[in-house]
Design an enzyme around this catalytic site. Structure first.
Site, mmCIF file in Angstrom:
data_model
loop_
_atom_site.group_PDB
_atom_site.id
_atom_site.type_symbol
_atom_site.label_atom_id
_atom_site.label_comp_id
_atom_site.label_asym_id
_atom_site.label_seq_id
_atom_site.Cartn_x
_atom_site.Cartn_y
_atom_site.Cartn_z
ATOM 1 C CE1 TYR A 161 -4.211 1.249 -0.301
ATOM 2 C CE2 TYR A 161 -3.834 2.369 1.789
ATOM 3 C CZ TYR A 161 -4.608 2.156 0.657
ATOM 4 O OH TYR A 161 -5.774 2.867 0.486
ATOM 5 C CE LYS A 168 -7.573 5.764 1.205
ATOM 6 N NZ LYS A 168 -8.686 6.589 0.708
HETATM 7 P P1 NAP Z 1 -12.678 3.747 -7.629
HETATM 8 O O1 NAP Z 1 -13.932 3.127 -8.122
HETATM 9 O O2 NAP Z 1 -11.543 3.796 -8.557
HETATM 10 O O3 NAP Z 1 -13.008 5.199 -7.043
HETATM 11 C C1 NAP Z 1 -12.016 6.188 -6.864
HETATM 12 C C2 NAP Z 1 -12.571 7.425 -7.497
HETATM 13 O O4 NAP Z 1 -11.722 8.574 -7.297
HETATM 14 C C3 NAP Z 1 -12.714 7.278 -9.007
HETATM 15 O O5 NAP Z 1 -14.032 7.613 -9.362
HETATM 16 C C4 NAP Z 1 -11.714 8.282 -9.538
HETATM 17 O O6 NAP Z 1 -12.044 8.775 -10.811
HETATM 18 C C5 NAP Z 1 -11.845 9.344 -8.479
HETATM 19 N N1 NAP Z 1 -10.840 10.398 -8.580
HETATM 20 C C6 NAP Z 1 -9.495 10.261 -8.723
HETATM 21 N N2 NAP Z 1 -8.914 11.472 -8.830
HETATM 22 C C7 NAP Z 1 -9.922 12.400 -8.743
HETATM 23 C C8 NAP Z 1 -9.973 13.819 -8.801
HETATM 24 N N3 NAP Z 1 -8.867 14.557 -8.958
HETATM 25 N N4 NAP Z 1 -11.183 14.437 -8.673
HETATM 26 C C9 NAP Z 1 -12.312 13.718 -8.532
HETATM 27 N N5 NAP Z 1 -12.334 12.367 -8.475
HETATM 28 C C10 NAP Z 1 -11.153 11.714 -8.587
HETATM 29 O O7 NAP Z 1 -12.141 2.963 -6.340
HETATM 30 P P2 NAP Z 1 -12.800 2.718 -4.910
HETATM 31 O O8 NAP Z 1 -12.071 1.566 -4.346
HETATM 32 O O9 NAP Z 1 -14.285 2.691 -5.009
HETATM 33 O O10 NAP Z 1 -12.322 3.996 -4.087
HETATM 34 C C11 NAP Z 1 -13.210 4.841 -3.369
HETATM 35 C C12 NAP Z 1 -12.583 5.209 -2.022
HETATM 36 O O11 NAP Z 1 -12.578 4.054 -1.177
HETATM 37 C C13 NAP Z 1 -11.142 5.682 -2.109
HETATM 38 O O12 NAP Z 1 -10.922 6.700 -1.162
HETATM 39 C C14 NAP Z 1 -10.382 4.426 -1.707
HETATM 40 O O13 NAP Z 1 -9.084 4.688 -1.231
HETATM 41 C C15 NAP Z 1 -11.299 3.933 -0.608
HETATM 42 N N6 NAP Z 1 -11.057 2.558 -0.169
HETATM 43 C C16 NAP Z 1 -11.000 1.570 -1.096
HETATM 44 C C17 NAP Z 1 -10.762 0.262 -0.665
HETATM 45 C C18 NAP Z 1 -10.662 -0.852 -1.657
HETATM 46 O O14 NAP Z 1 -10.117 -1.901 -1.297
HETATM 47 N N7 NAP Z 1 -11.149 -0.689 -2.875
HETATM 48 C C19 NAP Z 1 -10.598 -0.022 0.706
HETATM 49 C C20 NAP Z 1 -10.684 1.020 1.616
HETATM 50 C C21 NAP Z 1 -10.918 2.318 1.169
HETATM 51 P P3 NAP Z 1 -11.374 8.036 -12.112
HETATM 52 O O15 NAP Z 1 -11.850 6.632 -12.105
HETATM 53 O O16 NAP Z 1 -11.920 8.820 -13.252
HETATM 54 O O17 NAP Z 1 -9.889 8.154 -11.962
#
Ligand code: NAP
Length: 262
Positions: A161, A168
């Site tokens: 990570y 984070k």
């Molecule tokens: P995701 O579907 O890829 O969502 C991340 C989003 O952030 C995407 O829609 C991305 O857009 C957007 N983004 C990136 N740069 C941006 C910017 N400058 N302005 C506006 N939007 C922007 O992945 P996800 O896993 O659902 O992530 C959502 C949250 O959950 C994140 O904070 C992630 O760290 C957190 N999280 C995820 C996990 C996991 O295992 N997946 C676990 C714990 C926490 P684009 O796709 O267009 O780049």
């Protein structure tokens, strides 16, 4: 059985919806099922996909263009929200579901080599943006409004990570300072710490399977890395009036992993 109308009458902005695998998508769906009026956002080229994906929600929501690092987008956000919600509207909930770290330079075992420009971008998009987004929405926020973000437990170091873990940690601290500064206005700020979920962002992390394997063997409740619903429900609970005295908190939705020593 119909879903409890926990969010009836509430206006909620959910950021970070790209695919239907996005945690933000599950939150938007859950919030609509709980009675909320939802707007979703994304940025750049993926907006096209978001507009298509939005049709898969129970009700097609407005899709806003919002790059959380673009000062013009942020400054214009209150007007854009009022266009959709009405001049006197308030925003009852804001979901920050956004993160970015260059997988080639910052993740998957690159910690000692990660260049500052990429680290800075990761921190801006993944941590500072919680403050930027919240302040941009502030003219529409008021007593009882709730801001919720997503973290991956930053109290320890993880395999692969790397710099996203540092970002984070910044996000978690940012949410506490926001809770401090917005508490007097009755605005709550909390995070949900989710276990590993197979989203677009997660699959881009080299070696992400290592984390998934750890969860499979250690989470006492077990962990389904394809099921974003438990995380979405926890976010909706924090958006609702069920937690009126909770702010600066991190709620773990990880099958209990965080509580185990080994
Ligand atoms: P995701 O579907 O890829 O969502 C991340 C989003 O952030 C995407 O829609 C991305 O857009 C957007 N983004 C990136 N740069 C941006 C910017 N400058 N302005 C506006 N939007 C922007 O992945 P996800 O896993 O659902 O992530 C959502 C949250 O959950 C994140 O904070 C992630 O760290 C957190 N999280 C995820 C996990 C996991 O295992 N997946 C676990 C714990 C926490 P684009 O796709 O267009 O780049």
């Amino acid at each position: 059985m119909s879903a409890p109308q926990l969010l009836a009458g509430k206006n909620i902005l959910v950021t970070g919806v790209t695919m239907d695998s996005s945690i933000g998508f599950a939150i938007a769906r859950c919030a609509q099922e709980y009675g909320a009026r939802v707007l979703i956002s994304n940025f750049g080229q993926a907006l096209r996909i978001t507009r298509r994906i939005a049709k898969r929600l129970p009700e097609e929501p407005p899709v806003l263009e919002l790059d959380v690092t673009d000062p013009e987008h942020l400054a214009g956000l209150p007007d854009v929200l009022r266009e959709h919600l009405g001049d006197d509207a308030r925003l009852d909930g804001v979901v920050h579901s956004i993160a970015y770290g260059n997988p080639e330079t910052l993740l998957g075992g690159k910690f000692l080599d990660g260049p500052w420009e990429d680290v800075a971008r990761a921190i801006e998009v993944s941590a500072y943006s919680l403050k930027a987004l919240t302040v941009a929405c502030r003219p529409l926020l008021g007593d009882g409004s709730s801001v919720v973000g997503l973290t991956f437990d930053a109290s320890v170091a993880w395999p692969v990570y790397d710099w996203m873990g540092v970002a984070k940690a910044g996000l978690e601290s940012t949410s506490r300072y926001l809770a401090r500064d917005l508490g007097a206005d009755g605005i709550r700020v909390n995070l949900v710490s989710a276990g590993p979920l197979r989203t677009l962002a997660a699959k881009a992390i080299p070696g992400f399977e290592d984390l998934e394997t750890m969860w499979k063997t250690r989470a006492p409740l077990g962990w389904d890395n394809a099921d974003t619903q438990p995380t979405a429900r926890a976010v909706c609970a924090l958006l609702s009036d069920l937690f009126p005295a909770t702010t600066g908190e991190i709620v773990h939705v990880d099958g209990g992993f965080h509580a185990m020593g080994a």
